[in-house]
Design a protein around this motif. Structure first.
Motif, PDB file in Angstrom:
ATOM      1  N   UNK A 153       0.816  -1.215   0.000  1.00  0.00           N
ATOM      2  CA  UNK A 153       0.000   0.000   0.000  1.00  0.00           C
ATOM      3  C   UNK A 153       0.852   1.268   0.000  1.00  0.00           C
ATOM      4  N   UNK A 154       2.164   1.129   0.191  1.00  0.00           N
ATOM      5  CA  UNK A 154       3.008   2.327   0.159  1.00  0.00           C
ATOM      6  C   UNK A 154       3.119   2.930  -1.241  1.00  0.00           C
ATOM      7  N   UNK A 163       1.512  13.632 -10.943  1.00  0.00           N
ATOM      8  CA  UNK A 163       0.822  13.077 -12.114  1.00  0.00           C
ATOM      9  C   UNK A 163       0.988  11.566 -12.093  1.00  0.00           C
ATOM     10  N   UNK A 164       0.272  10.925 -11.163  1.00  0.00           N
ATOM     11  CA  UNK A 164       0.425   9.496 -10.933  1.00  0.00           C
ATOM     12  C   UNK A 164      -0.897   8.784 -11.197  1.00  0.00           C
ATOM     13  N   UNK A 165      -0.801   7.587 -11.781  1.00  0.00           N
ATOM     14  CA  UNK A 165      -1.976   6.813 -12.170  1.00  0.00           C
ATOM     15  C   UNK A 165      -1.754   5.361 -11.744  1.00  0.00           C
ATOM     16  N   UNK A 166      -2.827   4.702 -11.288  1.00  0.00           N
ATOM     17  CA  UNK A 166      -2.720   3.339 -10.777  1.00  0.00           C
ATOM     18  C   UNK A 166      -3.523   2.375 -11.649  1.00  0.00           C
ATOM     19  N   UNK A 181      -9.427  -0.616  -1.862  1.00  0.00           N
ATOM     20  CA  UNK A 181      -9.952   0.166  -2.978  1.00  0.00           C
ATOM     21  C   UNK A 181      -9.446   1.607  -2.949  1.00  0.00           C
ATOM     22  N   UNK A 182      -8.842   2.006  -4.033  1.00  0.00           N
ATOM     23  CA  UNK A 182      -8.334   3.358  -4.222  1.00  0.00           C
ATOM     24  C   UNK A 182      -8.791   3.836  -5.596  1.00  0.00           C
ATOM     25  N   UNK A 183      -8.544   5.092  -5.873  1.00  0.00           N
ATOM     26  CA  UNK A 183      -8.832   5.619  -7.206  1.00  0.00           C
ATOM     27  C   UNK A 183      -7.841   4.988  -8.179  1.00  0.00           C
ATOM     28  N   UNK A 184      -8.330   4.077  -9.001  1.00  0.00           N
ATOM     29  CA  UNK A 184      -7.440   3.308  -9.872  1.00  0.00           C
ATOM     30  C   UNK A 184      -8.247   2.679 -10.991  1.00  0.00           C
ATOM     31  N   UNK A 185      -7.538   2.227 -12.012  1.00  0.00           N
ATOM     32  CA  UNK A 185      -8.127   1.386 -13.040  1.00  0.00           C
ATOM     33  C   UNK A 185      -7.925  -0.057 -12.598  1.00  0.00           C
ATOM     34  N   UNK A 186      -9.023  -0.758 -12.309  1.00  0.00           N
ATOM     35  CA  UNK A 186      -8.955  -2.152 -11.882  1.00  0.00           C
ATOM     36  C   UNK A 186      -9.199  -3.054 -13.089  1.00  0.00           C
TER      37      UNK A 186
END
Length: 220
Positions: free
Chosen positions: A51-52, A60-63, A72-77
């Protein structure tokens, strides 16, 4: 491409306009804050996910995360056998033979394969039918790769003893690759010396990037 093998399976790939971070949980991150950072996680096992990653300082980071991850985080699963578009990056997910997915990422006219735990896992003490499922499933996923790969990050795991190169050898025979970065070392860098002694069938003349220490950098 600037490729940093961070630790175990974690690697950071810096392209002209993008940075891709895969399965990071240990190692020293040297992030270029002028380029967007795309963070990929193949599955939720502790040696591939921490989780770190959500504490990385970057504006400008994207997951991009496998959908087995429950935090659950803001991300493309993503799910196996699906294709996604994230900004100007095309992402295809393969079915892992363990948990989660493997990735094929197309960006800046490059194609990058990251295995996660998609591998030909063969264990002598496992039932024959389980080992056979591993073989069939792995070969099917690899056989369906219909692109030339610029960089392939492929599992080699010495816990399998003499069978540690099964997945690597099959991939090399079936997929046209320019460079291969072995992963899943658990810090055991003697694997590189063992790999150099193997008589691998290498019909596409892929160049293997031998990892000798944590945070090793390759310019390719």
């Amino acid at each position: 491409m600037k490729v940093t093998h961070l630790y175990h399976s974690g690697c950071l790939i810096e392209l002209e306009h993008h940075q891709l971070l895969f399965d990071y949980y240990q190692g020293d991150l040297n992030i270029n804050t002028d380029k967007p950072l795309y963070v990929f996680v193949s599955h939720s096992h502790y040696d591939h996910y921490s989780s770190k990653i959500f504490k990385i300082k970057h504006n400008n980071i994207h997951y991009i995360l496998s959908d087995d991850i429950k935090d659950k985080h803001q991300a493309l699963y993503v799910k196996a056998h699906q294709t996604y578009q994230k900004d100007d990056i095309k992402i295809s997910a393969l079915l892992s033979t363990d948990l989660g997915v493997a990735y094929i990422v197309e960006v800046e006219n490059k194609v990058i394969y990251f295995a996660g735990d998609l591998h030909w896992w063969h264990w002598d003490d496992e039932p024959v039918e389980d080992n056979e499922w591993q073989r069939i499933t792995y070969q099917k996923e690899i056989d369906n790769i219909n692109k030339n790969i610029d960089l392939a990050c492929i599992v080699v795991d010495k816990r399998q003893e003499n069978d540690y190169i099964l997945g690597l050898q099959y991939f090399m025979e079936k997929v046209h690759s320019r460079y291969i970065l072995p992963i899943h070392y658990f810090g055991n860098y003697t694997i590189s010396n063992d790999l150099k002694k193997e008589h691998l069938n290498n019909p596409y003349q892929a160049k293997i990037l031998y990892v000798n220490h944590k945070n090793q950098i390759f310019d390719i």
